[in-house]
Enzyme design. Structure first.
Site, PDB file in Angstrom:
ATOM      1  N   LYS A  39      35.954  21.347  39.050  1.00  0.00           N
ATOM      2  CA  LYS A  39      36.776  21.009  37.895  1.00  0.00           C
ATOM      3  C   LYS A  39      38.201  21.562  38.063  1.00  0.00           C
ATOM      4  O   LYS A  39      38.460  22.360  38.990  1.00  0.00           O
ATOM      5  CB  LYS A  39      36.097  21.555  36.632  1.00  0.00           C
ATOM      6  CG  LYS A  39      34.724  20.912  36.347  1.00  0.00           C
ATOM      7  CD  LYS A  39      34.089  21.524  35.107  1.00  0.00           C
ATOM      8  CE  LYS A  39      32.750  20.877  34.788  1.00  0.00           C
ATOM      9  NZ  LYS A  39      32.120  21.487  33.589  1.00  0.00           N
ATOM     10  N   TYR A  64      31.676  11.793  30.254  1.00  0.00           N
ATOM     11  CA  TYR A  64      31.169  12.717  29.236  1.00  0.00           C
ATOM     12  C   TYR A  64      30.769  12.009  27.941  1.00  0.00           C
ATOM     13  O   TYR A  64      30.717  12.644  26.881  1.00  0.00           O
ATOM     14  CB  TYR A  64      32.209  13.808  28.949  1.00  0.00           C
ATOM     15  CG  TYR A  64      32.253  14.896  30.008  1.00  0.00           C
ATOM     16  CD1 TYR A  64      31.093  15.583  30.395  1.00  0.00           C
ATOM     17  CD2 TYR A  64      33.445  15.256  30.624  1.00  0.00           C
ATOM     18  CE1 TYR A  64      31.131  16.581  31.356  1.00  0.00           C
ATOM     19  CE2 TYR A  64      33.487  16.261  31.592  1.00  0.00           C
ATOM     20  CZ  TYR A  64      32.321  16.915  31.949  1.00  0.00           C
ATOM     21  OH  TYR A  64      32.351  17.919  32.895  1.00  0.00           O
ATOM     22  N   GLU A 124      27.071   8.589  37.642  1.00  0.00           N
ATOM     23  CA  GLU A 124      28.308   9.343  37.861  1.00  0.00           C
ATOM     24  C   GLU A 124      28.947   9.010  39.216  1.00  0.00           C
ATOM     25  O   GLU A 124      30.169   8.906  39.310  1.00  0.00           O
ATOM     26  CB  GLU A 124      28.008  10.852  37.750  1.00  0.00           C
ATOM     27  CG  GLU A 124      27.626  11.231  36.314  1.00  0.00           C
ATOM     28  CD  GLU A 124      27.047  12.631  36.169  1.00  0.00           C
ATOM     29  OE1 GLU A 124      26.923  13.345  37.195  1.00  0.00           O
ATOM     30  OE2 GLU A 124      26.723  13.012  35.031  1.00  0.00           O
ATOM     31  N   HIS A 180      30.852  20.885  38.059  1.00  0.00           N
ATOM     32  CA  HIS A 180      29.894  19.977  37.415  1.00  0.00           C
ATOM     33  C   HIS A 180      28.832  19.573  38.412  1.00  0.00           C
ATOM     34  O   HIS A 180      29.129  19.387  39.600  1.00  0.00           O
ATOM     35  CB  HIS A 180      30.611  18.700  36.931  1.00  0.00           C
ATOM     36  CG  HIS A 180      29.651  17.574  36.659  1.00  0.00           C
ATOM     37  ND1 HIS A 180      28.952  17.480  35.483  1.00  0.00           N
ATOM     38  CD2 HIS A 180      29.215  16.548  37.447  1.00  0.00           C
ATOM     39  CE1 HIS A 180      28.152  16.410  35.548  1.00  0.00           C
ATOM     40  NE2 HIS A 180      28.297  15.834  36.728  1.00  0.00           N
ATOM     41  N   ASN A 235      33.979  26.456  33.258  1.00  0.00           N
ATOM     42  CA  ASN A 235      32.822  26.812  34.096  1.00  0.00           C
ATOM     43  C   ASN A 235      32.858  26.201  35.496  1.00  0.00           C
ATOM     44  O   ASN A 235      31.844  26.087  36.161  1.00  0.00           O
ATOM     45  CB  ASN A 235      31.504  26.532  33.355  1.00  0.00           C
ATOM     46  CG  ASN A 235      31.301  25.067  33.036  1.00  0.00           C
ATOM     47  OD1 ASN A 235      32.123  24.229  33.385  1.00  0.00           O
ATOM     48  ND2 ASN A 235      30.194  24.751  32.394  1.00  0.00           N
TER      49      ASN A 235
HETATM   50  N1  LIG Z   1      29.857  24.838  23.552  1.00  0.00           N
HETATM   51  C1  LIG Z   1      30.710  24.402  24.481  1.00  0.00           C
HETATM   52  N2  LIG Z   1      32.013  24.785  24.425  1.00  0.00           N
HETATM   53  C2  LIG Z   1      32.904  24.361  25.355  1.00  0.00           C
HETATM   54  N3  LIG Z   1      32.594  23.553  26.380  1.00  0.00           N
HETATM   55  C3  LIG Z   1      31.304  23.158  26.470  1.00  0.00           C
HETATM   56  C4  LIG Z   1      30.308  23.551  25.537  1.00  0.00           C
HETATM   57  N4  LIG Z   1      29.124  22.990  25.886  1.00  0.00           N
HETATM   58  C5  LIG Z   1      29.394  22.284  26.999  1.00  0.00           C
HETATM   59  N5  LIG Z   1      30.695  22.379  27.351  1.00  0.00           N
HETATM   60  C6  LIG Z   1      31.359  21.760  28.478  1.00  0.00           C
HETATM   61  O1  LIG Z   1      30.780  20.477  28.682  1.00  0.00           O
HETATM   62  C7  LIG Z   1      30.235  20.400  29.983  1.00  0.00           C
HETATM   63  C8  LIG Z   1      29.034  19.501  29.959  1.00  0.00           C
HETATM   64  O2  LIG Z   1      27.998  20.106  29.217  1.00  0.00           O
HETATM   65  P1  LIG Z   1      26.485  19.931  29.659  1.00  0.00           P
HETATM   66  O3  LIG Z   1      25.654  20.239  28.497  1.00  0.00           O
HETATM   67  O4  LIG Z   1      26.325  18.623  30.361  1.00  0.00           O
HETATM   68  O5  LIG Z   1      26.312  21.144  30.674  1.00  0.00           O
HETATM   69  P2  LIG Z   1      25.994  21.138  32.221  1.00  0.00           P
HETATM   70  O6  LIG Z   1      25.155  19.957  32.565  1.00  0.00           O
HETATM   71  O7  LIG Z   1      25.489  22.489  32.630  1.00  0.00           O
HETATM   72  O8  LIG Z   1      27.435  21.046  32.823  1.00  0.00           O
HETATM   73  P3  LIG Z   1      28.029  19.911  33.721  1.00  0.00           P
HETATM   74  O9  LIG Z   1      27.641  18.599  33.094  1.00  0.00           O
HETATM   75  O10 LIG Z   1      29.518  20.196  33.701  1.00  0.00           O
HETATM   76  O11 LIG Z   1      27.412  20.136  35.078  1.00  0.00           O
HETATM   77  C9  LIG Z   1      29.945  21.856  30.359  1.00  0.00           C
HETATM   78  O12 LIG Z   1      29.887  22.070  31.742  1.00  0.00           O
HETATM   79  C10 LIG Z   1      31.143  22.554  29.754  1.00  0.00           C
HETATM   80  O13 LIG Z   1      32.300  22.371  30.583  1.00  0.00           O
HETATM   81 MG   LIG Z   2      25.820  17.955  32.242  1.00  0.00          MG
END
Ligand SMILES: Nc1ncnc2c1ncn2[C@@H]1O[C@H](COP(=O)(O)OP(=O)(O)OP(=O)(O)O)[C@@H](O)[C@H]1O
Ligand SMILES: [Mg+2]
Length: 153
Positions: A12, A52, A129, A118, A115
């Site tokens: 990211k 997203y 994706e 992805h 974080n």
């Molecule tokens: N509560 C939150 N506050 C801020 N950002 C969030 C929050 N929850 C999720 N995100 C963001 O949205 C992304 C997608 O959330 P998801 O639940 O798909 O988590 P993930 O699958 O672990 O992460 P990713 O899809 O990025 O691999 C997260 O990686 C984070 O960047």
């Molecule tokens: Mg995810």
């Protein structure tokens, strides 16, 4: 039985801005996953909204779209046995606060909104994706690594 899969992984904008591209790619390479596609790109708002879409309406959605479009990302397609779960394990828990040491998020990040990486959460998500970020012609489909037999039986 382990299945050969492809997964979409992205470094990211925070990872690119912080100069962590090499560090992150290295962790997937060392684990044994094969890189079959990789590029630096700036994500458009439209791509971000498609990628997203499942989070639309959540309180963090606007911040998430603005974060992912704020600077370039590095998109990768990784292939290997159980690649989806393997990559998620290398990445660590969504909230870096809970991510185990030794994972990318557990070693290099401190909060959920930054974080770093992805990873697709299922083979179906991966397929969707990969289609958002790569044309089929950008993937290397006709390459067998000579080390393959030393990584998987
Ligand atoms: N509560 C939150 N506050 C801020 N950002 C969030 C929050 N929850 C999720 N995100 C963001 O949205 C992304 C997608 O959330 P998801 O639940 O798909 O988590 P993930 O699958 O672990 O992460 P990713 O899809 O990025 O691999 C997260 O990686 C984070 O960047
Ligand atoms: Mg995810």
């Amino acid at each position: 039985m382990a299945e050969v899969q492809r997964t979409f992984v992205a470094i990211k904008p925070d990872g690119v801005e912080r100069g962590l591209i090499g560090e992150v790619v290295n962790r997937f390479e060392r684990r044994g996953l094969k890189i079959v596609g990789m590029k630096l790109l700036k994500v458009s708002r439209e791509m971000a909204e498609t990628h997203y879409g499942e989070h639309k309406g959540k309180p963090f959605y606007e911040g998430l779209v603005s974060y992912i479009t704020s600077a370039p990302i590095v998109g990768m397609v990784l292939q290997g046995k159980d690649a989806v779960t393997l990559a998620r394990n290398v990445i660590g828990a969504t909230n870096p606060l809970n991510a185990a040491p030794g994972t990318i998020r557990g070693d290099l990040a401190i909060e959920i909104g930054r974080n770093l990486v992805h990873g697709s959460d299922s083979p179906e998500s991966a397929k969707r994706e990969i289609g958002i970020f790569f044309k089929d012609s950008e993937l290397v489909n006709d390459w067998t690594r000579t080390v393959e037999k030393w990584i998987a039986e």
